[in-house]
Design a protein around this motif. Structure first.
Motif, PDB file in Angstrom:
ATOM      1  N   ILE A  22     114.056 -36.175  50.825  1.00 32.71           N
ATOM      2  CA  ILE A  22     114.906 -35.906  51.982  1.00 32.71           C
ATOM      3  C   ILE A  22     115.301 -37.183  52.708  1.00 32.71           C
ATOM      4  O   ILE A  22     116.328 -37.230  53.390  1.00 32.71           O
ATOM      5  N   VAL A  28     122.392 -35.614  54.728  1.00 36.03           N
ATOM      6  CA  VAL A  28     121.684 -34.340  54.888  1.00 36.03           C
ATOM      7  C   VAL A  28     120.586 -34.556  55.918  1.00 36.03           C
ATOM      8  O   VAL A  28     119.588 -35.231  55.665  1.00 36.03           O
ATOM      9  N   VAL A  30     117.476 -33.656  58.036  1.00 36.18           N
ATOM     10  CA  VAL A  30     116.313 -32.781  57.907  1.00 36.18           C
ATOM     11  C   VAL A  30     115.403 -33.025  59.099  1.00 36.18           C
ATOM     12  O   VAL A  30     115.033 -34.162  59.397  1.00 36.18           O
ATOM     13  N   SER A  46     119.421 -37.464  60.237  1.00 37.16           N
ATOM     14  CA  SER A  46     119.439 -36.751  61.514  1.00 37.16           C
ATOM     15  C   SER A  46     119.861 -37.688  62.637  1.00 37.16           C
ATOM     16  O   SER A  46     120.596 -37.292  63.556  1.00 37.16           O
ATOM     17  N   SER A 108     123.855 -25.219  58.265  1.00 35.84           N
ATOM     18  CA  SER A 108     122.415 -25.284  58.548  1.00 35.84           C
ATOM     19  C   SER A 108     121.653 -24.202  57.779  1.00 35.84           C
ATOM     20  O   SER A 108     122.039 -23.020  57.791  1.00 35.84           O
ATOM     21  N   CYS A 124     114.621 -27.644  59.215  1.00 33.06           N
ATOM     22  CA  CYS A 124     116.065 -27.353  59.267  1.00 33.06           C
ATOM     23  C   CYS A 124     116.774 -28.383  58.399  1.00 33.06           C
ATOM     24  O   CYS A 124     116.533 -29.588  58.540  1.00 33.06           O
ATOM     25  N   ILE A 125     117.602 -27.911  57.515  1.00 34.46           N
ATOM     26  CA  ILE A 125     118.379 -28.792  56.635  1.00 34.46           C
ATOM     27  C   ILE A 125     119.853 -28.616  57.004  1.00 34.46           C
ATOM     28  O   ILE A 125     120.446 -27.563  56.766  1.00 34.46           O
ATOM     29  N   ASP A 126     120.428 -29.660  57.604  1.00 38.11           N
ATOM     30  CA  ASP A 126     121.799 -29.589  58.114  1.00 38.11           C
ATOM     31  C   ASP A 126     122.704 -30.541  57.327  1.00 38.11           C
ATOM     32  O   ASP A 126     122.419 -31.748  57.242  1.00 38.11           O
TER      33      ASP A 126
END
Length: 568
Positions: A22, A28, A30, A46, A108, A124-126
């Motif tokens: 990640i 992405v 996370v 993030s 999301s 949370c994976i956005d």
């Protein structure tokens, strides 16, 4: 965590690989949260997407960081349901909050781990959708707004009107559709260049928009046409007051390149539900009302009335008839002699266009010529007349009428064609004709105000030998100074002067003065509308050179005209 021999557990290795993965995803984001929704993990992506550094985010509540105020309760309840009732949070597109307050579009999704330990963690994976949103916004902008003026385009305007009609129908409210067309924009565009024309359209859009109220919607319909939607007004009086304000603003406030151009427009208004209940009906009726405003002299406003549709239908019928005549040989030239009063012979004639419908019934030129002008077909019809006249002259080359001159009528719109003079001369040459065998007639109103390029066209024709005359002389501007500088060979005095001169000495004096002025400028003078011997004697006594009228002959087809000349 290690076993007794110091080796790492499989779960620890898996966790490390998960974090490595990640961290390697640049776009992405996370975030990991504990049971209280406090941040326990925050990757670099993030930070890039939401603006908070890892240190700033760590230990903070999810809802305090990136959840907009209106979503806070729903997010807290969804998290609780997941923990207590095992109801997962569905993946979806959201707009979450950036550190600086603006919203960030993301896709999301969520995953829960370590549930079996009782110390579960939510991740949370956005995925950022900013590029996609930017592309969508750009597509929407292009699909919904005019590139030149920035106004809503026809598509967006019609969609808005359709939506507002449903609302107006429920609330029993009125809606006004105002069709706006700039007057003489083609002349401005051709004179100043298309670049200046575009700038003028932008200035017009800005001026109109500056006069509108907050709830009004102005759109560019296309070309030099705009459509205004009004949803809150006090009857026709309120609309009329607004339109007058717009007319005044266009005339006085449109500036281009430090110059103030006097711009005018014609406005047509239709009202929902009185003049239509659909977008198509209201638009069509507003357009019909706008054309009524054009016909009434431009620079004004007309409200739709049902009889306008009858005139529009008739206009469309005549337009269709003209197109069919051009394609299927529905035109014919008739010829009316012009008689030399001193020598009592006819050396010239006027070619008059006739149009026939499918039943061989003639349609009056007074009906179809204005439609040809308005529809833009006049140039094609004018080319047909030039060709037909030259073709007929070439036929007469082998007859006793080989020296006859044929005069054709030109419209002011034809004169704006920069290739007109060359086209006429090339057509004469193609039929092996001398320029002296053709004459052209333009009405006084059409030649008044011609620009230098149009004047050069007339000059070129005159120098080549084409006879140029002003038709209906005395009914228009009658500027003697302007007449002096026009490259013309003759004037044709309108029939109305002859009719009045038979009854009124003052009108006879005016007619005598026009003949005298014409001769003093070296021009031939023809009087139209001679129908009786008494009128013929009068124009002869006044010194007129040529007469034309029913006393000698009505307009007739070529074969009948040949018989007339043979017996004249």
């Amino acid at each position: 965590m290690q076993d007794r021999n110091g080796a790492r557990s499989v779960s620890q290795e898996s966790e490390e690989k998960f974090y490595e993965l990640i961290e390697s995803l640049p776009m992405v984001a996370v975030q990991g949260y504990d049971r209280q929704r406090r941040v326990i993990y925050w990757n670099e992506a993030s930070t890039r997407i939401y603006g908070y550094s890892r240190e700033e985010a760590h230990g903070e509540l999810l809802e305090d960081l990136i959840i907009p105020e209106h979503m806070r309760d729903d997010v807290i309840n969804a998290h609780r349901n997941w923990l207590e009732n095992d109801i997962g949070i569905p993946a979806e597109e959201l707009e979450l909050k950036h550190k600086h307050g603006h919203l960030v579009p993301v896709y999301s999704s969520h995953v829960m781990i370590k549930q079996e330990t009782g110390d579960c963690e939510m991740f949370c994976i956005d995925i950022s959708l900013e590029e996609q949103k930017r592309a969508r916004d750009e597509l929407y902008q292009r699909a919904s707004f005019d590139d030149l003026t920035g106004l809503p385009n026809r598509h967006l305007m019609e969609a808005e009107l359709s939506s507002r009609l449903d609302e107006a129908n429920r609330l029993q409210q009125e809606v006004a559709v105002v069709f706006i067309d700039l007057d003489n924009f083609k002349v401005i565009n051709d004179t100043l260049s298309h670049h200046h024309g575009d700038n003028l359209l932008k200035a017009v859009a800005k001026t109109l928009k500056g006069e509108l109220r907050g709830g009004d919607m102005l759109s560019r319909f296309g070309g030099d046409e705009f459509v205004l939607l009004l949803f809150d007004f006090e009857g026709p009086e309120g609309i009329h007051e607004l339109v007058l304000r717009l007319l005044n603003a266009l005339e006085n406030e449109v500036h281009l390149n430090d110059d103030c151009y006097q711009v005018t427009a014609s406005f047509g208004v239709s009202l929902f539900p009185h003049n239509g209940t659909t977008v198509a009906e209201l638009m069509g009726n507003a357009d019909a009302a706008m054309y009524e405003a054009k016909d009434a002299g431009k620079n004004g406003v007309c409200f739709y009335t049902p009889d306008m549709n009858d005139r529009l239908v008739r206009y469309q019928e005549i337009t269709s008839l003209l197109r069919d005549a051009l394609s299927n040989d529905g035109f014919e030239l008739y010829f009316q002699p012009q008689v030399n009063l001193q020598e009592k012979r006819s050396d010239s004639c006027e070619a008059l266009l006739r149009c026939f419908n499918g039943q061989s019934k003639a349609v009056s030129p007074a009906t179809f010529i204005p439609v040809a002008e308005k529809s833009g077909l006049i140039n094609r019809i004018g080319e047909w007349v030039i060709e037909a006249a030259c073709k007929q002259l070439s036929v007469w080359q082998k007859t006793p009428f080989k020296n006859l001159r044929v005069d054709i009528n030109l419209s002011g719109r034809q004169l704006t064609n920069p290739h007109l003079a060359n086209h006429i001369l090339e057509t004469l040459q193609r039929y092996s004709l001398r320029p002296e065998q053709l004459g052209v007639e333009l009405t006084e109103n059409e030649v008044f105000g011609t620009d230098e390029s149009q004047m050069r066209q007339l000059e070129k024709l005159k120098q080549a030998g084409v006879h140029i005359s002003i038709d209906d002389f005395g009914t228009g501007y009658s500027s003697l100074v302007y007449l002096r500088r026009l490259p013309v060979c003759g004037i044709k005095i309108d029939r109305s002067f002859l009719q009045h001169a038979m009854k009124n000495n003052a009108d006879m004096a005016i007619m005598q003065a026009m003949i005298t002025v014409g001769h003093s400028l070296g021009l031939s003078v023809l009087v139209e509308g001679v129908e009786t011997d008494e009128q013929a004697n009068l124009v002869t006594s006044l010194g007129c050179d040529i007469a034309q009228g029913f006393l000698y002959a009505k307009p007739m087809p070529a074969d009948e005209f040949e018989k007339f000349l043979s017996n004249f």
